[in-house]
Design a protein around this motif. Sequence first.
Motif, PDB file in Angstrom:
ATOM      1  N   GLU A   1     -36.732 -76.316 -17.354  1.00  0.00           N
ATOM      2  CA  GLU A   1     -35.389 -76.341 -16.850  1.00  0.00           C
ATOM      3  C   GLU A   1     -34.197 -76.221 -17.750  1.00  0.00           C
ATOM      4  O   GLU A   1     -34.389 -76.511 -19.052  1.00  0.00           O
ATOM      5  N   TYR A   2     -33.232 -75.334 -17.631  1.00  0.00           N
ATOM      6  CA  TYR A   2     -32.221 -75.078 -18.476  1.00  0.00           C
ATOM      7  C   TYR A   2     -31.013 -75.171 -17.687  1.00  0.00           C
ATOM      8  O   TYR A   2     -30.732 -74.961 -16.554  1.00  0.00           O
ATOM      9  N   ALA A   3     -30.131 -76.128 -18.392  1.00  0.00           N
ATOM     10  CA  ALA A   3     -28.699 -76.357 -17.731  1.00  0.00           C
ATOM     11  C   ALA A   3     -27.827 -75.067 -17.840  1.00  0.00           C
ATOM     12  O   ALA A   3     -27.839 -74.283 -18.832  1.00  0.00           O
ATOM     13  N   VAL A   4     -27.022 -74.830 -16.868  1.00  0.00           N
ATOM     14  CA  VAL A   4     -26.109 -73.767 -16.669  1.00  0.00           C
ATOM     15  C   VAL A   4     -24.692 -74.515 -16.955  1.00  0.00           C
ATOM     16  O   VAL A   4     -24.215 -75.359 -16.339  1.00  0.00           O
ATOM     17  N   GLU A   5     -24.577 -73.999 -18.263  1.00  0.00           N
ATOM     18  CA  GLU A   5     -23.211 -74.488 -18.820  1.00  0.00           C
ATOM     19  C   GLU A   5     -21.783 -73.693 -18.567  1.00  0.00           C
ATOM     20  O   GLU A   5     -20.856 -74.356 -18.843  1.00  0.00           O
ATOM     21  N   GLY A   6     -21.915 -72.483 -18.159  1.00  0.00           N
ATOM     22  CA  GLY A   6     -20.950 -71.655 -17.731  1.00  0.00           C
ATOM     23  C   GLY A   6     -21.384 -70.492 -17.008  1.00  0.00           C
ATOM     24  O   GLY A   6     -22.492 -70.136 -16.860  1.00  0.00           O
ATOM     25  N   MET A   7     -20.191 -69.947 -16.424  1.00  0.00           N
ATOM     26  CA  MET A   7     -20.487 -68.714 -15.477  1.00  0.00           C
ATOM     27  C   MET A   7     -19.466 -67.599 -15.957  1.00  0.00           C
ATOM     28  O   MET A   7     -17.928 -68.022 -16.205  1.00  0.00           O
ATOM     29  N   ARG A   8     -19.774 -66.308 -15.783  1.00  0.00           N
ATOM     30  CA  ARG A   8     -18.453 -65.510 -15.883  1.00  0.00           C
ATOM     31  C   ARG A   8     -19.135 -64.066 -15.244  1.00  0.00           C
ATOM     32  O   ARG A   8     -20.373 -64.000 -14.935  1.00  0.00           O
ATOM     33  N   LYS A   9     -18.106 -63.269 -14.964  1.00  0.00           N
ATOM     34  CA  LYS A   9     -18.362 -62.055 -14.186  1.00  0.00           C
ATOM     35  C   LYS A   9     -18.461 -60.847 -15.413  1.00  0.00           C
ATOM     36  O   LYS A   9     -17.475 -61.012 -16.341  1.00  0.00           O
ATOM     37  N   ALA A  10     -19.275 -60.065 -15.125  1.00  0.00           N
ATOM     38  CA  ALA A  10     -19.368 -58.820 -16.192  1.00  0.00           C
ATOM     39  C   ALA A  10     -19.392 -57.687 -15.090  1.00  0.00           C
ATOM     40  O   ALA A  10     -20.618 -57.498 -14.734  1.00  0.00           O
ATOM     41  N   GLY A  11     -18.680 -56.908 -14.753  1.00  0.00           N
ATOM     42  CA  GLY A  11     -18.379 -55.902 -13.659  1.00  0.00           C
ATOM     43  C   GLY A  11     -18.894 -56.480 -12.464  1.00  0.00           C
ATOM     44  O   GLY A  11     -18.240 -57.485 -12.095  1.00  0.00           O
ATOM     45  N   GLN A  12     -20.096 -55.965 -11.785  1.00  0.00           N
ATOM     46  CA  GLN A  12     -20.552 -56.495 -10.522  1.00  0.00           C
ATOM     47  C   GLN A  12     -21.652 -57.636 -10.692  1.00  0.00           C
ATOM     48  O   GLN A  12     -22.042 -57.847 -10.025  1.00  0.00           O
ATOM     49  N   ALA A  13     -21.888 -58.182 -12.009  1.00  0.00           N
ATOM     50  CA  ALA A  13     -22.947 -58.880 -12.376  1.00  0.00           C
ATOM     51  C   ALA A  13     -22.332 -60.296 -12.597  1.00  0.00           C
ATOM     52  O   ALA A  13     -21.193 -60.563 -12.925  1.00  0.00           O
ATOM     53  N   ILE A  14     -23.017 -61.419 -11.840  1.00  0.00           N
ATOM     54  CA  ILE A  14     -22.544 -62.924 -12.175  1.00  0.00           C
ATOM     55  C   ILE A  14     -23.609 -63.151 -13.248  1.00  0.00           C
ATOM     56  O   ILE A  14     -24.758 -63.388 -13.204  1.00  0.00           O
ATOM     57  N   VAL A  15     -22.879 -63.839 -14.271  1.00  0.00           N
ATOM     58  CA  VAL A  15     -23.713 -64.263 -15.553  1.00  0.00           C
ATOM     59  C   VAL A  15     -23.995 -65.464 -15.671  1.00  0.00           C
ATOM     60  O   VAL A  15     -22.737 -66.072 -15.704  1.00  0.00           O
ATOM     61  N   HIS A  16     -25.101 -66.212 -15.892  1.00  0.00           N
ATOM     62  CA  HIS A  16     -25.253 -67.464 -16.108  1.00  0.00           C
ATOM     63  C   HIS A  16     -25.305 -67.861 -17.561  1.00  0.00           C
ATOM     64  O   HIS A  16     -26.233 -67.406 -18.464  1.00  0.00           O
ATOM     65  N   VAL A  17     -24.555 -68.844 -18.048  1.00  0.00           N
ATOM     66  CA  VAL A  17     -24.802 -69.057 -19.611  1.00  0.00           C
ATOM     67  C   VAL A  17     -25.536 -70.276 -19.541  1.00  0.00           C
ATOM     68  O   VAL A  17     -24.890 -71.381 -19.246  1.00  0.00           O
ATOM     69  N   LEU A  18     -26.520 -70.270 -20.126  1.00  0.00           N
ATOM     70  CA  LEU A  18     -27.664 -71.561 -20.207  1.00  0.00           C
ATOM     71  C   LEU A  18     -27.430 -72.501 -21.486  1.00  0.00           C
ATOM     72  O   LEU A  18     -26.768 -71.702 -22.581  1.00  0.00           O
ATOM     73  N   ASP A  19     -27.976 -73.667 -21.651  1.00  0.00           N
ATOM     74  CA  ASP A  19     -27.881 -74.533 -22.716  1.00  0.00           C
ATOM     75  C   ASP A  19     -28.648 -73.976 -24.073  1.00  0.00           C
ATOM     76  O   ASP A  19     -28.469 -74.385 -25.057  1.00  0.00           O
ATOM     77  N   SER A  20     -29.938 -73.028 -23.633  1.00  0.00           N
ATOM     78  CA  SER A  20     -30.500 -72.434 -24.694  1.00  0.00           C
ATOM     79  C   SER A  20     -31.132 -71.166 -24.127  1.00  0.00           C
ATOM     80  O   SER A  20     -31.007 -70.760 -22.894  1.00  0.00           O
ATOM     81  N   SER A  21     -31.757 -70.418 -25.118  1.00  0.00           N
ATOM     82  CA  SER A  21     -32.509 -69.143 -24.714  1.00  0.00           C
ATOM     83  C   SER A  21     -33.670 -69.488 -24.093  1.00  0.00           C
ATOM     84  O   SER A  21     -34.731 -69.978 -24.739  1.00  0.00           O
ATOM     85  N   PRO A  22     -33.847 -68.738 -22.896  1.00  0.00           N
ATOM     86  CA  PRO A  22     -35.250 -68.982 -22.161  1.00  0.00           C
ATOM     87  C   PRO A  22     -36.347 -68.195 -22.514  1.00  0.00           C
ATOM     88  O   PRO A  22     -36.100 -67.012 -23.127  1.00  0.00           O
ATOM     89  N   ASP A  23     -37.559 -68.857 -22.523  1.00  0.00           N
ATOM     90  CA  ASP A  23     -38.505 -67.913 -22.880  1.00  0.00           C
ATOM     91  C   ASP A  23     -39.013 -67.246 -21.368  1.00  0.00           C
ATOM     92  O   ASP A  23     -39.757 -67.641 -20.606  1.00  0.00           O
TER      93      ASP A  23
END
Length: 840
Positions: free
Chosen positions: A492-514
């Motif tokens: 499990e990775y916590a979603v700490e932030g969200m942002r738009k990049a063009g038409q993409a919805i970006v999820h900012v996680l608490d750590s880099s996933p494998d």
Amino acid sequence: MTSSEIRSSFLEFFEKRGHRVVPSAPVIPHGDPTLLFTNAGMNQFKDVFLGQGERPYTRAVDTQKCIRVSGKHNDLEEVGYDTYHHTFFEMLGNWSFGDYFKEEAIAWSWELLTEVWKLPANRLHATVFRTDDEAYDIWRKYLPEGQIHRFDEKDNFWEMGETGPCGPCSEIHFDNTPNLSGATLVNKGVPEVIEIWNNVFIQYNRLADGSLEDLPSKHVDTGMGFERITAVMQNKTSNYDTDVFQPIINLTEELSGRKYQTSLTNPDGIAMRVIADHVRTLCFAIADGAIPGNEGRGYVLRRILRRAARYAKNLGLHEAVLYKHVAVVVKTMGGVFPELIEHQQLIERVIRAEEDSFLATLERGLARFEQLTGEVISGDVAFELYDTFGFPLDLTQLLAKERGMSVDDARFDVCLAEQRARSRAARKSNNVSVEANNISVLSHFDGYNNTSTISEILYLSENEIVLAETPFYVEMGGQVSDTGVITIAGMEYAVEGMRKAGQAIVHVLDSSPDASIGDSVVAKVDVARRREINREHSATHLLHEALREVLGTHVQQSGSLVAPNHLRFDFSHFEKISDSEIDAIENIVNEKIFQSIDVRTEELSIDVARTIPKVKMFFGDKYSDMVRVVFIDEKFSVELCGGTHVRNTSEIGLFKIISESSIASGVRRIEAIAGRNIDGYIKQLGARIIQGESELEAMTDRLRGLEKQIAASQTTELKSAIPEMIKNATKYEDYLLASARMSVPSLDQLKELGDDLRLQLKSGGIGVLAAVIEDKAQLVCVVTDDLVSKYPAGKIVGALAKLMGGGGGGKPHLATAGGKDVSKLDQVLASINDVISEIS
């Protein structure tokens, strides 16, 4: 004919010829965010001409309220300096939607002007488009060729835009020259020969390549300037000399003590014409829901008001006076436009508040202007006048023109752009999201109905991922982003932030996933948090409509924040909201919550959405072809919104406003809470009350201590005067009498002084002290031990008390008494020896 009779005559003429009399559209085009103000009669019929709408009639007639102060239709600078330009005017018009065409339109124009209104035919000139032989030949039936004129596209061809419906037009001009020499002055922009009516024949469609094709249905769109035709009909050379404007000008004369001058160069005449025009604009705009502000149409109104206020100052009027003209506008025009009557108090309050605000800085701004020298005012100084003293650029330009100076407009624009850039940078620095990457993938939001989704990774970079589908809402329209978890390969990775990049919805996680692109994931929103956000967002919609119901339709959203623990709503309003208004707003919102109304959403085309009654759309907002509309009772709240909401208002629970404040001139802010957040708020209030009670108790103890200290200090000071009192005592046969009127706060303090007096008398003495304590006369009598058997204190003080309507008693050596009649206190002190003599 009076102006009212002229208006009625026009409407009745066409009504008798099968036209439906339709009401004027508001000057605020709420359904058309491309327009600042309604600036022509055709605005409300634009959808018909574009083939996007229809009406249940093919012929219409109306008088349309119009404002022209921006873009290519901007008459602001000419107002006051000529006889016929206005920022607000009425446009009388008749319309044909695929019904009659040139023959009937021209024939009726001629009939009304010459047969009904009896205008002399030799003073009328007609213009046609240079190739419109059809219109030319029709006019030859009524006018000699010397009074028919051909002009090119600039004057006699109407187009809605670069493409779309268009067609030739035929204007009617009135020759007001004394010798009928106006033929050469047609379309020259001079008051001697003025356009009074324009017949537009919409018969073509302009294609993208510039070519024209015939429309399947031909339309007629006509417009007659009401103020202009009134001047012609009343035989006036200036619109301002008619009964449309004279009542307003008469009031300005009365307020200023100056006489109106018709000369176009007389400063007083210019000022009165500006005020008469601008007050009408403000009245109609505010009545239709606009309000002065810092952006868009609000700033246009603020410029107009401040321009008028400056001209009022030129008339020697240094206090707010524009609002005093509202009643005259309402009286003269309220019968035709009842919205003026309905909103008169609001209009007066808005104008008064704006005037007071501007006048507070006007004097200082003018003083700064007086310091300027040279021929050109730099853009930096013009910006200083704008930013510090509230001078719109056109006001600075006006002041400069009067001094024979000019303004560096280009540099002003640079300064303004730099300030806006600084503001954007400041906002950006407060934004924790990273700079948007150039991400070319497209992700889909499916969180309106789902809070958990199985998806796949489309993009991955360190701790940021993009999914093909996501239930996570990304911050937009004031609603904050969702939080939650994304599960990848059991981790499990916590979603700490969200942002738009063009038409993409970006999820900012608490750590880099494998993980790798294409991996399957489970995205799960924090449901409890989302529900709180839904409550606050739906409550925001209810609040918006409640504000409009209580404060007026001028209320427009200026900004908002929808968070899980509170909401914030910024809106246009001109004064502090009273406690009773706050209560009324809360009651409306909570009543809608208790009514358990279903919250419905629909995806509609923008054109369909615009036709929905009460739908909230705002100037400057950019809408896509398809929009999401949120309905909370179709008769109450209908709003374009991409956010998430409750399914029924009952889910909100309860609503409470916790603060109201001003954040800018003409902009207020409300902060509120809904749902479970109110429980926490109540607990906080309870804790504050308990803390407040503890603090109050401690403060009371401190006050009591201070009172004791003050009393002790006062007693010590008074005790120091007792030896002098004894020294001045009166000696009688067998006793010494010491008496005085004291200033003490309590009877205990008076008794303490009595004890001290008795001790210092030692023997052979009687003392009486008097004071007014809490509006009551008080006495203390003391007797030394050697005299108590012969002159007991209780008997003395009891007899004295009767003299002031009271009573008393006590021990032989010390007794007290009180009475209601404080006016007898001095008399009592003077009677002590007589009373003692009677006792002995």
